[in-house]
Design a protein around this motif. Structure first.
Motif, PDB file in Angstrom:
ATOM      1  N   GLY A 247     -53.799  11.406 -46.088  1.00  0.00           N
ATOM      2  CA  GLY A 247     -54.706  11.779 -47.219  1.00  0.00           C
ATOM      3  C   GLY A 247     -54.700  13.230 -47.476  1.00  0.00           C
ATOM      4  O   GLY A 247     -55.386  13.755 -48.524  1.00  0.00           O
ATOM      5  N   GLU A 248     -53.781  13.955 -46.745  1.00  0.00           N
ATOM      6  CA  GLU A 248     -53.871  15.500 -46.836  1.00  0.00           C
ATOM      7  C   GLU A 248     -53.097  16.067 -48.056  1.00  0.00           C
ATOM      8  O   GLU A 248     -53.299  16.951 -48.311  1.00  0.00           O
ATOM      9  N   TRP A 249     -51.855  15.120 -48.260  1.00  0.00           N
ATOM     10  CA  TRP A 249     -51.143  15.462 -49.395  1.00  0.00           C
ATOM     11  C   TRP A 249     -50.983  14.408 -50.456  1.00  0.00           C
ATOM     12  O   TRP A 249     -51.063  13.069 -50.033  1.00  0.00           O
ATOM     13  N   GLU A 250     -50.905  14.840 -51.508  1.00  0.00           N
ATOM     14  CA  GLU A 250     -50.733  13.908 -52.551  1.00  0.00           C
ATOM     15  C   GLU A 250     -49.435  13.354 -52.835  1.00  0.00           C
ATOM     16  O   GLU A 250     -48.598  13.959 -52.548  1.00  0.00           O
ATOM     17  N   THR A 251     -49.488  12.055 -53.074  1.00  0.00           N
ATOM     18  CA  THR A 251     -48.257  11.196 -53.082  1.00  0.00           C
ATOM     19  C   THR A 251     -47.729  11.328 -54.634  1.00  0.00           C
ATOM     20  O   THR A 251     -48.378  10.620 -55.293  1.00  0.00           O
ATOM     21  N   LYS A 252     -46.719  11.907 -55.025  1.00  0.00           N
ATOM     22  CA  LYS A 252     -46.625  12.111 -56.487  1.00  0.00           C
ATOM     23  C   LYS A 252     -45.431  11.389 -56.740  1.00  0.00           C
ATOM     24  O   LYS A 252     -45.397  10.866 -58.078  1.00  0.00           O
ATOM     25  N   ASP A 253     -44.290  11.110 -55.783  1.00  0.00           N
ATOM     26  CA  ASP A 253     -43.180  10.358 -56.000  1.00  0.00           C
ATOM     27  C   ASP A 253     -43.341   8.745 -56.257  1.00  0.00           C
ATOM     28  O   ASP A 253     -43.989   8.354 -55.418  1.00  0.00           O
ATOM     29  N   HIS A 254     -43.119   8.417 -57.283  1.00  0.00           N
ATOM     30  CA  HIS A 254     -43.479   6.964 -57.796  1.00  0.00           C
ATOM     31  C   HIS A 254     -42.805   6.066 -56.900  1.00  0.00           C
ATOM     32  O   HIS A 254     -43.187   4.884 -56.586  1.00  0.00           O
ATOM     33  N   LYS A 255     -41.571   6.493 -56.128  1.00  0.00           N
ATOM     34  CA  LYS A 255     -41.200   5.612 -55.271  1.00  0.00           C
ATOM     35  C   LYS A 255     -41.799   5.366 -54.052  1.00  0.00           C
ATOM     36  O   LYS A 255     -41.736   4.595 -53.048  1.00  0.00           O
ATOM     37  N   LEU A 256     -42.522   6.368 -53.731  1.00  0.00           N
ATOM     38  CA  LEU A 256     -43.376   6.294 -52.304  1.00  0.00           C
ATOM     39  C   LEU A 256     -44.551   5.864 -52.574  1.00  0.00           C
ATOM     40  O   LEU A 256     -45.297   5.768 -51.466  1.00  0.00           O
ATOM     41  N   ILE A 257     -45.327   6.162 -53.652  1.00  0.00           N
ATOM     42  CA  ILE A 257     -46.662   5.322 -53.903  1.00  0.00           C
ATOM     43  C   ILE A 257     -46.849   4.024 -53.175  1.00  0.00           C
ATOM     44  O   ILE A 257     -47.946   3.668 -52.611  1.00  0.00           O
ATOM     45  N   PRO A 258     -45.813   2.998 -53.694  1.00  0.00           N
ATOM     46  CA  PRO A 258     -46.247   1.811 -52.951  1.00  0.00           C
ATOM     47  C   PRO A 258     -46.099   1.729 -51.641  1.00  0.00           C
ATOM     48  O   PRO A 258     -47.017   0.845 -50.905  1.00  0.00           O
ATOM     49  N   TYR A 259     -45.274   2.670 -50.922  1.00  0.00           N
ATOM     50  CA  TYR A 259     -45.133   2.626 -49.450  1.00  0.00           C
ATOM     51  C   TYR A 259     -46.650   2.926 -48.841  1.00  0.00           C
ATOM     52  O   TYR A 259     -46.939   2.493 -47.930  1.00  0.00           O
ATOM     53  N   GLN A 260     -46.817   4.135 -49.390  1.00  0.00           N
ATOM     54  CA  GLN A 260     -48.203   4.879 -48.966  1.00  0.00           C
ATOM     55  C   GLN A 260     -49.414   3.541 -49.142  1.00  0.00           C
ATOM     56  O   GLN A 260     -50.071   3.284 -48.236  1.00  0.00           O
ATOM     57  N   ALA A 261     -49.417   2.989 -50.324  1.00  0.00           N
ATOM     58  CA  ALA A 261     -50.436   1.939 -50.509  1.00  0.00           C
ATOM     59  C   ALA A 261     -50.196   0.717 -49.492  1.00  0.00           C
ATOM     60  O   ALA A 261     -51.340   0.241 -49.008  1.00  0.00           O
ATOM     61  N   TYR A 262     -49.058   0.406 -49.149  1.00  0.00           N
ATOM     62  CA  TYR A 262     -48.923  -0.788 -48.264  1.00  0.00           C
ATOM     63  C   TYR A 262     -49.302  -0.554 -46.989  1.00  0.00           C
ATOM     64  O   TYR A 262     -50.124  -1.257 -46.249  1.00  0.00           O
ATOM     65  N   ILE A 263     -48.891   0.725 -46.318  1.00  0.00           N
ATOM     66  CA  ILE A 263     -49.327   1.163 -45.171  1.00  0.00           C
ATOM     67  C   ILE A 263     -51.075   1.155 -44.974  1.00  0.00           C
ATOM     68  O   ILE A 263     -51.807   1.146 -44.026  1.00  0.00           O
ATOM     69  N   LYS A 264     -51.562   1.750 -46.092  1.00  0.00           N
ATOM     70  CA  LYS A 264     -52.890   2.031 -46.150  1.00  0.00           C
ATOM     71  C   LYS A 264     -53.662   0.602 -45.888  1.00  0.00           C
ATOM     72  O   LYS A 264     -54.518   0.473 -45.475  1.00  0.00           O
ATOM     73  N   LYS A 265     -53.187  -0.507 -46.879  1.00  0.00           N
ATOM     74  CA  LYS A 265     -53.469  -1.693 -46.620  1.00  0.00           C
ATOM     75  C   LYS A 265     -53.536  -2.399 -45.284  1.00  0.00           C
ATOM     76  O   LYS A 265     -54.217  -3.081 -44.728  1.00  0.00           O
ATOM     77  N   GLN A 266     -52.421  -1.893 -44.449  1.00  0.00           N
ATOM     78  CA  GLN A 266     -52.216  -2.470 -43.114  1.00  0.00           C
ATOM     79  C   GLN A 266     -53.096  -1.893 -42.010  1.00  0.00           C
ATOM     80  O   GLN A 266     -53.499  -2.353 -41.278  1.00  0.00           O
ATOM     81  N   THR A 267     -53.611  -0.618 -42.460  1.00  0.00           N
ATOM     82  CA  THR A 267     -54.655   0.066 -41.830  1.00  0.00           C
ATOM     83  C   THR A 267     -55.920  -0.712 -41.412  1.00  0.00           C
ATOM     84  O   THR A 267     -56.612  -0.773 -40.377  1.00  0.00           O
ATOM     85  N   LYS A 268     -56.417  -1.771 -42.400  1.00  0.00           N
ATOM     86  CA  LYS A 268     -57.279  -2.314 -42.280  1.00  0.00           C
ATOM     87  C   LYS A 268     -57.426  -3.367 -41.172  1.00  0.00           C
ATOM     88  O   LYS A 268     -58.367  -4.147 -40.573  1.00  0.00           O
TER      89      LYS A 268
END
Length: 181
Positions: A93-114
């Motif tokens: 969460g230190e850098w913003e994810t601007k690339d629309h192709k990477l946003i779903p990846y980040q969201a998916y891994i964040k969901k996995q962290t639960k």
């Protein structure tokens, strides 16, 4: 051992480690992951990506492969190491994810962290990520076959030349080179 060292050791006792990397070349894209259990057992994974993607997408694919694998092992404490500064800093969460192709990846891994009680993402130099890099490169170079996945590959280190095993001592007690003039 001091009390502080014992606390750190107890804290890390149940932690698993994931090392991840990707490789992209003219032959395709591959990802490599090494899981390390709390008792130092290494479990290597590699996968060839059967689709075209950017390098950063391949890095996220590698990270996802690693986190999915440890979820399957019901791991609760995890340290994730990768040499992609972009992926690690975005997941922290230190850098913003601007690339629309990477946003779903980040969201998916964040969901996995639960699925974890504790998960840490660490950026490491490329030189410290050699095994994951080798697995990713190997995966990127294999063409997929219709027969399915390749079986587990085991790496071994040989300490001496194989032809040296054939050299026998002469029965007369003289060295093999005695008669050479």
């Amino acid at each position: 051992m001091t009390l502080f060292e014992e606390e750190i050791e107890d804290e890390d006792r149940d932690k698993w480690i994931v090392w991840f990397d990707s490789a992209s070349n003219a032959l395709g894209h591959g990802v490599g992951v090494v899981l390390v259990t709390p008792n130092d057992q290494c479990i290597p994974f590699r996968a060839r990506l059967g689709f075209d993607c950017m390098n950063n997408m391949a890095e996220y694919e590698a990270c996802t492969l690693g986190t999915q694998a440890v979820i399957d092992f019901k791991v609760k404490f995890l340290k994730v190491y990768g040499d992609s500064a972009l992926v690690i800093h975005q997941l922290r969460g230190e850098w913003e994810t601007k690339d629309h192709k990477l946003i779903p990846y980040q969201a998916y891994i964040k969901k996995q962290t639960k699925f974890f009680n504790d998960i840490y993402f660490h950026h490491i130099p490329r030189e410290e990520n050699q095994m994951a890099d080798v697995l990713a490169t190997l995966a990127s170079m294999f063409q997929l076959t219709p027969h399915g996945d390749l079986q587990y590959i085991k790496f071994r280190c040989r300490g001496k030349l194989s032809h040296c095993c054939l050299i026998e001592e002469d029965k007369d007690g003289k060295p093999w080179y005695f008669d050479i003039r």
